[in-house]
Structure formats: structure tokens, C-alpha cells
Write a protein that holds these residues in place. Structure first.
Motif, mmCIF file in Angstrom:
data_model
loop_
_atom_site.group_PDB
_atom_site.id
_atom_site.type_symbol
_atom_site.label_atom_id
_atom_site.label_comp_id
_atom_site.label_asym_id
_atom_site.label_seq_id
_atom_site.Cartn_x
_atom_site.Cartn_y
_atom_site.Cartn_z
ATOM 1 N N GLU A 257 36.571 46.367 21.933
ATOM 2 C CA GLU A 257 37.364 46.065 23.119
ATOM 3 C C GLU A 257 37.388 47.267 24.056
ATOM 4 O OE1 GLU A 257 40.683 42.878 21.720
ATOM 5 O OE2 GLU A 257 40.942 44.908 20.967
ATOM 6 N N THR A 258 37.371 47.014 25.363
ATOM 7 C CA THR A 258 37.342 48.072 26.362
ATOM 8 C C THR A 258 38.610 48.040 27.195
ATOM 9 O OG1 THR A 258 36.289 46.707 28.066
ATOM 10 C CG2 THR A 258 34.830 47.861 26.502
ATOM 11 N N LEU A 259 38.883 49.149 27.885
ATOM 12 C CA LEU A 259 40.057 49.198 28.742
ATOM 13 C C LEU A 259 39.943 48.239 29.925
ATOM 14 C CD1 LEU A 259 42.804 50.399 29.237
ATOM 15 C CD2 LEU A 259 41.716 52.367 30.332
ATOM 16 N N PRO A 260 38.791 48.165 30.619
ATOM 17 C CA PRO A 260 38.674 47.139 31.665
ATOM 18 C C PRO A 260 38.896 45.732 31.122
ATOM 19 C CG PRO A 260 36.909 48.728 31.871
ATOM 20 C CD PRO A 260 37.597 49.038 30.580
ATOM 21 N N ARG A 265 42.301 41.000 30.691
ATOM 22 C CA ARG A 265 42.978 40.021 29.845
ATOM 23 C C ARG A 265 44.447 39.860 30.256
ATOM 24 N NH1 ARG A 265 41.508 42.043 25.560
ATOM 25 N NH2 ARG A 265 43.327 43.323 25.018
ATOM 26 N N ILE A 266 45.124 40.983 30.541
ATOM 27 C CA ILE A 266 46.526 40.901 30.962
ATOM 28 C C ILE A 266 46.640 40.245 32.336
ATOM 29 C CG2 ILE A 266 48.612 42.221 31.459
ATOM 30 C CD1 ILE A 266 47.612 44.350 29.536
ATOM 31 N N LEU A 267 45.718 40.573 33.232
ATOM 32 C CA LEU A 267 45.723 39.931 34.552
ATOM 33 C C LEU A 267 45.590 38.419 34.410
ATOM 34 C CD1 LEU A 267 43.427 42.405 36.544
ATOM 35 C CD2 LEU A 267 45.867 42.028 36.940
ATOM 36 N N LEU A 268 44.722 37.989 33.508
ATOM 37 C CA LEU A 268 44.559 36.551 33.268
ATOM 38 C C LEU A 268 45.849 35.944 32.730
ATOM 39 C CD1 LEU A 268 40.981 36.452 31.682
ATOM 40 C CD2 LEU A 268 41.674 35.296 33.781
ATOM 41 N N LEU A 289 36.182 46.821 36.851
ATOM 42 C CA LEU A 289 37.022 45.633 36.933
ATOM 43 C C LEU A 289 36.220 44.353 37.160
ATOM 44 C CD1 LEU A 289 39.970 47.041 39.059
ATOM 45 C CD2 LEU A 289 40.124 46.193 36.713
ATOM 46 N N SER A 290 35.028 44.488 37.705
ATOM 47 C CA SER A 290 34.256 43.289 38.053
ATOM 48 C C SER A 290 33.350 42.799 36.943
ATOM 49 C CB SER A 290 33.418 43.551 39.313
ATOM 50 O OG SER A 290 32.450 44.563 39.075
ATOM 51 N N PHE A 291 33.132 43.623 35.899
ATOM 52 C CA PHE A 291 32.190 43.222 34.854
ATOM 53 C C PHE A 291 32.865 42.819 33.550
ATOM 54 C CE2 PHE A 291 28.929 44.718 37.592
ATOM 55 C CZ PHE A 291 27.753 44.142 37.138
ATOM 56 N N ALA A 292 34.179 42.905 33.480
ATOM 57 C CA ALA A 292 34.873 42.489 32.262
ATOM 58 C C ALA A 292 34.864 40.968 32.146
ATOM 59 C CB ALA A 292 36.310 43.010 32.277
ATOM 60 N N ASP A 293 34.930 40.465 30.922
ATOM 61 C CA ASP A 293 35.000 39.013 30.710
ATOM 62 C C ASP A 293 36.244 38.452 31.394
ATOM 63 O OD1 ASP A 293 32.707 39.062 29.209
ATOM 64 O OD2 ASP A 293 33.738 39.106 27.274
ATOM 65 N N ALA A 295 36.548 38.383 34.696
ATOM 66 C CA ALA A 295 36.735 39.044 35.989
ATOM 67 C C ALA A 295 36.537 38.096 37.162
ATOM 68 C CB ALA A 295 35.775 40.227 36.110
ATOM 69 N N GLU A 296 35.811 37.009 36.952
ATOM 70 C CA GLU A 296 35.609 36.066 38.054
ATOM 71 C C GLU A 296 36.912 35.424 38.504
ATOM 72 O OE1 GLU A 296 34.390 33.809 34.235
ATOM 73 O OE2 GLU A 296 34.425 35.863 35.015
ATOM 74 N N TYR A 297 37.926 35.494 37.662
ATOM 75 C CA TYR A 297 39.229 34.926 38.000
ATOM 76 C C TYR A 297 40.241 35.983 38.441
ATOM 77 C CZ TYR A 297 37.173 31.146 35.263
ATOM 78 O OH TYR A 297 36.332 30.176 34.772
ATOM 79 N N THR A 298 39.935 37.251 38.206
ATOM 80 C CA THR A 298 40.931 38.296 38.465
ATOM 81 C C THR A 298 40.514 39.310 39.516
ATOM 82 O OG1 THR A 298 40.041 39.696 36.694
ATOM 83 C CG2 THR A 298 41.787 38.117 36.095
ATOM 84 N N PHE A 299 39.214 39.566 39.642
ATOM 85 C CA PHE A 299 38.746 40.584 40.580
ATOM 86 C C PHE A 299 38.292 39.916 41.874
ATOM 87 C CE2 PHE A 299 35.410 43.292 42.418
ATOM 88 C CZ PHE A 299 36.156 44.442 42.627
ATOM 89 N N ILE A 300 38.949 40.271 42.970
ATOM 90 C CA ILE A 300 38.660 39.626 44.263
ATOM 91 C C ILE A 300 37.578 40.351 45.041
ATOM 92 C CG2 ILE A 300 39.630 38.834 46.453
ATOM 93 C CD1 ILE A 300 40.708 37.399 43.995
#
Length: 412
Positions: A257-260, A265-268, A289-293, A295-300
Motif C-alpha cells: 500500500e502507498t501513501l497516495p 481511498r479516504i477521498l473515495l 494523486l492521479s495514478f492511485a487506484d 483517482a479517476e473519481y477523486t483527482f480533478i
């Protein structure tokens, strides 16, 4: 069982290539329960390689040599093993089949120098190499086991996993235990404080607990050895529970698991989105922030400019002037980028030179800001060092601040 690994190759000593083979074999031996006490790198020198093998035989039961099985003059591992054990090199029929098969499949003649790859120290035997010309070698003598494996990573990996590990598992089934490891990942706490809080646990012999600092993170590896995998896992579980009881609020992940990924996950979970603007870190925060699993829902969006004025001139952040002072600028840009893209959280990283900016060691004042639905937070950090390293660290620390706020409500 005690193992020692010898990697050959002058290119390794010169730093011309990265030894990716080391991690694989370390992990595989650990899973078998083999104790690896030493790892040595030696150049392409026959005498030094032979000396390294003799030294290893004096302190290990299993000696593995990686590399040096090619057809050229600087490939000297088989010769070094034969010399160290005072054995003759003899042609091995299985090794010759491996060499010839490679050339026959391609319809090209075997070159004379490739024939030396069919030589094996007397008493040893060849290990098949389905994708190369270099057979591996296994030799048992005087209670010691010697294994030679070709160096190219694709050949090394396949031979280790498909042949060497099964051979060792069968040979050592009655001797070895199982070693299991788990890595707990911390942020928001330094290695020295963690060491102080866990000082008694760090002295444990089985399971062992060992910290490693990595930029803005500290990784804590728990390793247990037992006769059965289930027992090793239970020992790790018990140690992890004790660690979490003391420092659980700093743990953001386990193993891969990574920090991003933890932030995303918390943003989701909270249904929040984020946008960032950077004029120092070169887009590294946006990248993370854009490459984490998920991210398509959290990174604008992410805006990146070397000069902060470009953010205003070219990136549509036109809602008033952007302050020149980095401290005020960071907060202003964080608010603007969140508003511009309709994100719940706007983040910004800004910089101004420190007092030592013209000295040999540069100094920077970093300002990391976030506007979380109207709540503006700002953190100043002073760092010295090379710009490239500081930019990576700044992006990592920005994620630490964001994770602590999202997870525990701790403001910047």
C-alpha cells in the motif's frame, strides 16, 4: 541453513547497472526460511571471485553465485568455482544440449566461445536454461551446496523460481522453517521518535522488528520464523497488534500500500475530490494523486508552472491577483484552483529561497496549502539540499499533511 550470495560483474561495482536480481533471490530465500547473512559483489576477476567463494564456504552452507556464466573471457564464475574447490572443468552433456538447443532453434552455428558454457566443475550438474545459452550449475561438496545462476535478469528470475527454489525446497524440507514478513508504513512520525516509542519491541529476536526511513515515511518490517506459515503469521499478527496499540494513528498502510493510495481511498470513502497547483514540485504531487487506484473519481486536475505568474496568465486563475510572497501565494492559489475546477479540496505548493540560496547548499522555504471547502490551512517547511530531492520530498510531505487531515482531522 546459512546462505551467502556472490554477484559477479565489474559493471555492478561501477554502478553502471542496478542489481535487480538481489531483491528477488533475497525474497525467495526468506520465504524458504534460509538465513542470508552476507551478500558480496566482486568484479570480473578470476582470483578475487575464487577468493570470494572460499570465504563464503567458510561461513555458509549454501553459496549462490549470480552472473559470470556467459561465453566471453570476463565470464569467470565456473572457472572460479572449479579453482576454489580444486576441481577440473569437464564437458557436461546436459549443458551442451542447452547450448546447442539455443542455436539450433535459430538456425545458426554454435560459436567456439559458446562451447565453454558446456563446462561444469567435476561432480556438478547442469541446470536447464530454456531462454538462454548459459546453463546453471549445482555442485555439492563436503556438506556445502554451490549454485551458479546466469546474470541476465530474465534468465536469473526464471531459473531461480522454476528450478533453484524447487530444488532447495526438496533438499531442505526437513531443515528449514518458514520466514514471513509484513511491512507497516507510517507517516507523520520520525524514525527517532518511533524508535523511542517501540524501543523494547525493536529488541525482539523472533519476530524481529526493524525500521527504515524513506523520505516522509517510516517503514517497519516485522519478520517471524516458525516451522509452519500459520504460526509465523500468528506471531506477526500479535506484534502488529502491539505496535498498533502504541502508534496506530500513524499507520497509513501495509506491505504494497502507498501513501497516495491511502489518501485516495479516504477521498473515495468521504466522497471528496482534489485539484492541485504547483510551481516548484514540477507536477509530482499531481502525478502521485492521479495514478492511485480510484483517482479517476477523486483527482480533478493539476496545474504546473515553473513561474507562479504563469498560473494566473495561462491557467485561467483570474479571480484577482496572486500575491508575490510565497506564503500568501500558496493559500491564494490553493483556494483558486479548488474553485476553478469545482474540487472539494484545492492544494498548492509554493517556494521562496532561504538564506543560503546562493551557497553551495541551497535552502528553501516551502509552503504547502490546502483549502478544504473553505477551511484554509498552511504549513511552512524549511529544507536544505539539492532542488530535485527537495521537490520529491515536498510532494510526499504534502500527501502526509493531507492524509493526517482526512484521516484524523489534524490541520496543517
Amino acid at each position: 541453513m546459512i546462505c551467502e550470495i556472490i554477484f559477479t560483474g565489474t559493471e555492478l561495482l561501477l554502478g553502471q547497472i542496478v542489481n535487480t536480481n538481489a531483491q528477488l533471490i533475497q525474497q525467495e530465500l526468506s520465504a524458504l526460511g534460509v538465513n542470508l547473512y552476507y551478500q558480496v559483489t566482486v568484479g570480473d576477476n578470476l582470483q578475487r571471485c575464487a577468493a570470494a567463494i572460499k570465504q563464503a564456504a567458510g561461513r555458509a552452507d549454501l553459496i549462490i553465485v549470480g552472473g559470470g556464466l556467459g561465453p566471453t573471457e570476463d565470464d569467470i564464475s565456473r572457472e572460479a568455482l572449479a579453482g576454489a574447490l580444486r576441481l577440473d572443468l569437464v564437458q557436461d552433456d546436459q549443458a551442451l544440449k542447452v547450448v546447442r538447443r539455443y542455436f539450433d532453434r535459430r538456425g545458426i552455428p554454435v560459436t567456439s566461445n559458446n562451447l565453454k558454457q558446456a563446462l561444469v566443475p567435476a561432480g556438478g550438474w547442469a541446470v536447464d536454461n530454456p531462454i538462454g545459452t548459459a546453463p546453471g550449475i549445482i555442485l555439492e561438496q563436503a556438506g556445502k551446496t554451490y549454485i551458479l545462476v546466469p546474470g541476465p535478469p530474465i534468465e536469473f528470475n526464471m531459473m531461480i523460481r522454476d528450478q533453484i527454489i524447487p530444488y532447495l525446497r526438496g533438499k531442505l524440507a526437513d531443515e528449514v522453517g518458514i520466514i514471513k514478513s509484513r511491512v507497516l508504513k507510517f507517516c507523520g512520525i520520525g524514525e527517532s521518535l518511533l524508535d523511542d516509542k517501540l524501543s523494547d519491541l525493536l529488541k525482539s529476536a523472533n519476530p524481529t522488528v526493524a525500521p527504515t526511513a524513506k523520505f516522509s515515511e517510516v517503514h517497519l518490517r516485522i519478520t517471524a520464523k516458525a516451522r509452519q506459515a500459520s504460526l509465523a503469521e500468528e506471531m506477526i499478527d500479535n506484534m502488529e497488534s502491539e505496535i498498533r496499540e502504541r502508534l496506530g494513528s500513524y499507520i497509513f498502510g501495509v506491505d504494497d500500500e502507498t501513501l497516495p493510495g491511502a489518501v485516495t481511498r479516504i477521498l473515495l470513502e468521504q466522497g471528496k475530490t482534489v485539484a492541485v497547483a504547483e510551481n516548484f514540485t514540477g507536477g509530482q504531487l499531481a502525478y502521485k494523486l492521479s495514478f492511485a487506484d480510484g483517482a479517476e473519481y477523486t483527482f480533478i486536475a493539476g496545474l504546473i508552472a515553473r513561474d507562479y505568474r504563469r498560473l494566473q496568465e495561462k491557467a485561467c486563475l483570474m479571480s484577482g491577483d496572486i500575491p508575490q510572497k510565497a506564503e500568501a501565494r500558496a493559500g491564494r492559489i490553493a483556494s483558486l484552483v479548488g474553485k476553478q475546477f469545482g474540487a472539494d479540496i484545492g492544494m498548492a505548493v509554493a517556494v521562496e529561497p532561504g538564506e543560503k540560496a546562493d551557497a553551495a547548499v541551497q535552502e528553501y522555504n516551502l509552503y504547502i496549502a490546502a483549502d478544504c471547502n473553505g477551511r484554509l490551512m498552511l504549513k511552512k517547511v524549511l529544507w536544505s539540499g539539492e532542488r530535485e530531492a527537495i521537490t520529491r520530498r515536498a510532494a510526499a510531505v504534502a500527501l502526509v499533511f493531507l492524509w493526517r487531515y482526512l484521516k484524523h482531522g489534524i490541520p496543517f
